[in-house]
Design a protein around this motif. Structure first.
Motif, PDB file in Angstrom:
ATOM      1  N   ILE A 177      -6.892-108.291 -17.662  1.00  0.00           N
ATOM      2  CA  ILE A 177      -8.240-108.460 -17.108  1.00  0.00           C
ATOM      3  C   ILE A 177      -8.938-107.116 -17.248  1.00  0.00           C
ATOM      4  O   ILE A 177      -8.381-106.078 -16.886  1.00  0.00           O
ATOM      5  CB  ILE A 177      -8.184-108.821 -15.610  1.00  0.00           C
ATOM      6  CG1 ILE A 177      -7.385-110.101 -15.394  1.00  0.00           C
ATOM      7  CG2 ILE A 177      -9.587-108.946 -15.024  1.00  0.00           C
ATOM      8  CD1 ILE A 177      -6.996-110.342 -13.932  1.00  0.00           C
ATOM      9  N   LEU A 178     -10.157-107.148 -17.788  1.00  0.00           N
ATOM     10  CA  LEU A 178     -10.915-105.901 -17.932  1.00  0.00           C
ATOM     11  C   LEU A 178     -12.195-106.000 -17.105  1.00  0.00           C
ATOM     12  O   LEU A 178     -12.978-106.934 -17.300  1.00  0.00           O
ATOM     13  CB  LEU A 178     -11.254-105.706 -19.412  1.00  0.00           C
ATOM     14  CG  LEU A 178     -11.696-104.320 -19.876  1.00  0.00           C
ATOM     15  CD1 LEU A 178     -11.834-104.310 -21.390  1.00  0.00           C
ATOM     16  CD2 LEU A 178     -12.940-103.811 -19.255  1.00  0.00           C
ATOM     17  N   VAL A 179     -12.378-105.064 -16.203  1.00  0.00           N
ATOM     18  CA  VAL A 179     -13.593-105.045 -15.379  1.00  0.00           C
ATOM     19  C   VAL A 179     -14.226-103.661 -15.479  1.00  0.00           C
ATOM     20  O   VAL A 179     -13.546-102.652 -15.322  1.00  0.00           O
ATOM     21  CB  VAL A 179     -13.273-105.373 -13.900  1.00  0.00           C
ATOM     22  CG1 VAL A 179     -14.472-105.055 -12.993  1.00  0.00           C
ATOM     23  CG2 VAL A 179     -12.885-106.841 -13.742  1.00  0.00           C
ATOM     24  N   ALA A 180     -15.535-103.644 -15.739  1.00  0.00           N
ATOM     25  CA  ALA A 180     -16.293-102.392 -15.674  1.00  0.00           C
ATOM     26  C   ALA A 180     -17.173-102.460 -14.440  1.00  0.00           C
ATOM     27  O   ALA A 180     -17.897-103.433 -14.253  1.00  0.00           O
ATOM     28  CB  ALA A 180     -17.166-102.223 -16.905  1.00  0.00           C
ATOM     29  N   SER A 211      -9.433-101.021 -15.678  1.00  0.00           N
ATOM     30  CA  SER A 211     -10.637-100.724 -14.914  1.00  0.00           C
ATOM     31  C   SER A 211     -11.465 -99.673 -15.645  1.00  0.00           C
ATOM     32  O   SER A 211     -11.039 -98.525 -15.784  1.00  0.00           O
ATOM     33  CB  SER A 211     -10.217-100.208 -13.525  1.00  0.00           C
ATOM     34  OG  SER A 211     -11.341-100.022 -12.714  1.00  0.00           O
ATOM     35  N   ASP A 212     -12.630-100.084 -16.143  1.00  0.00           N
ATOM     36  CA  ASP A 212     -13.516 -99.147 -16.831  1.00  0.00           C
ATOM     37  C   ASP A 212     -14.407 -98.494 -15.775  1.00  0.00           C
ATOM     38  O   ASP A 212     -15.308 -99.130 -15.228  1.00  0.00           O
ATOM     39  CB  ASP A 212     -14.350 -99.897 -17.881  1.00  0.00           C
ATOM     40  CG  ASP A 212     -15.240 -98.952 -18.697  1.00  0.00           C
ATOM     41  OD1 ASP A 212     -15.447 -97.800 -18.264  1.00  0.00           O
ATOM     42  OD2 ASP A 212     -15.740 -99.384 -19.756  1.00  0.00           O
ATOM     43  N   GLU A 213     -14.143 -97.214 -15.496  1.00  0.00           N
ATOM     44  CA  GLU A 213     -14.834 -96.526 -14.406  1.00  0.00           C
ATOM     45  C   GLU A 213     -15.800 -95.462 -14.929  1.00  0.00           C
ATOM     46  O   GLU A 213     -16.134 -94.494 -14.245  1.00  0.00           O
ATOM     47  CB  GLU A 213     -13.777 -95.957 -13.430  1.00  0.00           C
ATOM     48  CG  GLU A 213     -12.865 -97.082 -12.929  1.00  0.00           C
ATOM     49  CD  GLU A 213     -11.897 -96.729 -11.810  1.00  0.00           C
ATOM     50  OE1 GLU A 213     -11.756 -95.529 -11.489  1.00  0.00           O
ATOM     51  OE2 GLU A 213     -11.274 -97.673 -11.256  1.00  0.00           O
ATOM     52  N   ILE A 214     -16.272 -95.687 -16.164  1.00  0.00           N
ATOM     53  CA  ILE A 214     -17.088 -94.687 -16.859  1.00  0.00           C
ATOM     54  C   ILE A 214     -18.420 -94.402 -16.147  1.00  0.00           C
ATOM     55  O   ILE A 214     -18.962 -93.317 -16.258  1.00  0.00           O
ATOM     56  CB  ILE A 214     -17.294 -95.125 -18.336  1.00  0.00           C
ATOM     57  CG1 ILE A 214     -17.955 -94.045 -19.189  1.00  0.00           C
ATOM     58  CG2 ILE A 214     -18.076 -96.381 -18.447  1.00  0.00           C
ATOM     59  CD1 ILE A 214     -17.947 -94.364 -20.691  1.00  0.00           C
ATOM     60  N   ILE A 236      -6.607 -97.070 -15.732  1.00  0.00           N
ATOM     61  CA  ILE A 236      -7.961 -96.612 -15.408  1.00  0.00           C
ATOM     62  C   ILE A 236      -8.525 -95.908 -16.636  1.00  0.00           C
ATOM     63  O   ILE A 236      -7.888 -95.010 -17.193  1.00  0.00           O
ATOM     64  CB  ILE A 236      -7.948 -95.610 -14.221  1.00  0.00           C
ATOM     65  CG1 ILE A 236      -7.122 -96.144 -13.040  1.00  0.00           C
ATOM     66  CG2 ILE A 236      -9.370 -95.224 -13.817  1.00  0.00           C
ATOM     67  CD1 ILE A 236      -7.608 -97.404 -12.409  1.00  0.00           C
ATOM     68  N   VAL A 237      -9.729 -96.329 -17.043  1.00  0.00           N
ATOM     69  CA  VAL A 237     -10.383 -95.740 -18.216  1.00  0.00           C
ATOM     70  C   VAL A 237     -11.617 -94.982 -17.728  1.00  0.00           C
ATOM     71  O   VAL A 237     -12.403 -95.518 -16.937  1.00  0.00           O
ATOM     72  CB  VAL A 237     -10.811 -96.847 -19.204  1.00  0.00           C
ATOM     73  CG1 VAL A 237     -11.370 -96.231 -20.485  1.00  0.00           C
ATOM     74  CG2 VAL A 237      -9.655 -97.789 -19.514  1.00  0.00           C
TER      75      VAL A 237
END
Ligand SMILES: Cc1ncc(COP(=O)(O)O)c(C=O)c1O
Length: 393
Positions: A177-180, A211-214, A236-237
């Motif tokens: 699962i990918l969430v930004a 988790s895209d936390e950019i 964590i990205v």
């Protein structure tokens, strides 16, 4: 070879290269063509800070250049930078994260390539929200995985939820699962309670969370919670590109579960050896530039306020909640049901570049536009003026 003419037919590109174009890059090219022909264009298409990297970053890069030695680094990144990023988790989230779990990457983009290669096997299905950042599905497709794009809407405040994923998983297993949050193109955040529920869902089902936390430090009236608060199993990205204004330096990072560090290190050793050393040393100073960066963020907040007021007034309505990032995703339905063609006309006739929603949502995107407000206050105000005059014609 064609026996009659003696010519050799060109060999075909691979099937996996047949990913969709990243439309915003095509809009940038069209805008650059007009600029080369002497036109003045307001850039509201690309998610790139108008400001340059902060002064301490530039000074650190100059100082490093003076040493004359720019070489390979350890594949996981320069130790001092990994330690500084680990310390950042204490400062920003009051979390204790060891430097051994940090990996420096060539922008978050390389972090995604490593993640999909290092944590999933070919054919794995990855759930993500649509509208969403288009490179996710393109990287996933190119690496032989499958993107499960789930349409989100106002009922969940445009956020993916464990219920969405459970339903997709019931049809065919979902491995990741990918969430930004905040997301691109919507700017909306996923509630901490939903992130916590994802943590539980993933623990029960053995699903990997990315988790895209950019956009974490670009939140306007609230603060973003890291997925590390809820699980140590998530990947964590993050990146220096957005809040830290370092897009072109190509430095990002991952926080990895312990057992993924060595596999990811092995992959990066062979894929690209190391992240540019100059950029890594410069990035070390980014965390010491907070005053400068907060002033830049205050500029985005002014742009955001202007767009939230003016866009609905000139006819781009149904704005999604802009909790963070520097995007407004708005309906263009009042003017067109083909946002790509609308963007082309707006670029040519009004001199304002925006990104058609088709980049982010193949199903409903023809009715939406994304405006980036990462430019200067003057540029965004000028863009609004031009659109106002053009639409009034
Ligand atoms: C949500 C999101 N993730 C990742 C990226 C990639 O950024 P970079 O590779 O510069 O870190 C972007 C860039 O626009 C983005 O919007």
């Amino acid at each position: 070879m064609d026996k009659r003419t003696g010519t050799i037919a060109p060999l075909a590109p691979s099937a996996r290269s047949a990913v969709e174009p990243f439309i915003v890059m095509d809009v940038m090219t069209a805008a650059a063509d007009l600029e080369a022909a002497g036109r003045d264009i307001v850039h509201m298409e690309v998610g790139q800070p108008g400001a340059s990297a902060p002064r301490p970053v530039l000074d650190a890069a100059s100082a490093r250049l003076e040493t004359g030695r720019i070489g390979y680094t350890e594949a996981l990144g320069v130790r001092a930078l990994r330690e500084r990023i680990a310390r950042h988790y204490g400062e920003a989230y009051d979390l204790d994260v060891p430097a051994s779990r940090i990996m420096v990457t060539t922008g978050s983009s390389a972090g995604f390539i490593l993640t999909f290669l290092g944590a999933f096997d070919p054919g794995a299905r990855i759930a993500l929200a649509s509208p969403g950042y288009p490179a996710y599905r393109n990287i996933i497709a190119a690496l032989g995985l499958e993107a499960v794009e789930i349409q989100v809407g106002p009922d969940t405040r445009w956020a993916l939820t464990p219920d969405h994923v459970a339903k997709a998983h019931g049809e065919k297993p979902v491995a990741g699962i990918l969430v930004a949050s905040p997301a691109n193109p919507t700017g909306t955040m996923t509630d901490a309670a939903v992130l916590a529920a994802f943590g539980e869902y993933c623990a029960h089902t053995g699903t990997r969370f990315i988790s895209d936390e950019i956009y974490h430090h670009l939140v306007y009236d609230d603060r973003a919670e890291t997925m590390l608060r809820f699980t140590n199993e998530a990947i964590i990205v993050n990146s220096f590109s957005k809040y830290y204004c370092m897009t072109g330096w190509r430095v990002g990072w991952l926080v990895l579960p312990d057992n993924l560090v060595r596999p990811f290190e092995r992959l990066s050793q062979s894929l690209y050896i190391s992240v540019p050393e100059l950029s890594q040393h410069a990035a070390l100073s980014a965390f010491d530039s907070i005053d400068e960066l907060e002033a830049i963020k205050a500029g985005y907040a002014r742009n955001r306020a202007l767009l939230l007021e003016r866009l609905p007034a000139i006819g781009f309505d149904q704005l999604l909640p802009v909790d963070g990032a520097f995007y407004v995703y708005a309906s263009v339905a009042r003017f067109s049901n083909d946002s790509t063609q609308f963007c082309r006309r707006m670029l040519n006739e009004a001199g304002v570049a925006a990104t058609p929603g088709a980049d982010f949502d193949p199903v409903r995107g023809h009715l939406y536009l994304r405006f980036s407000f990462s430019g200067t206050n003057e540029a965004i105000a000028e863009g609004v003026r031009r659109m106002e005059n053009w639409l009034a014609k």
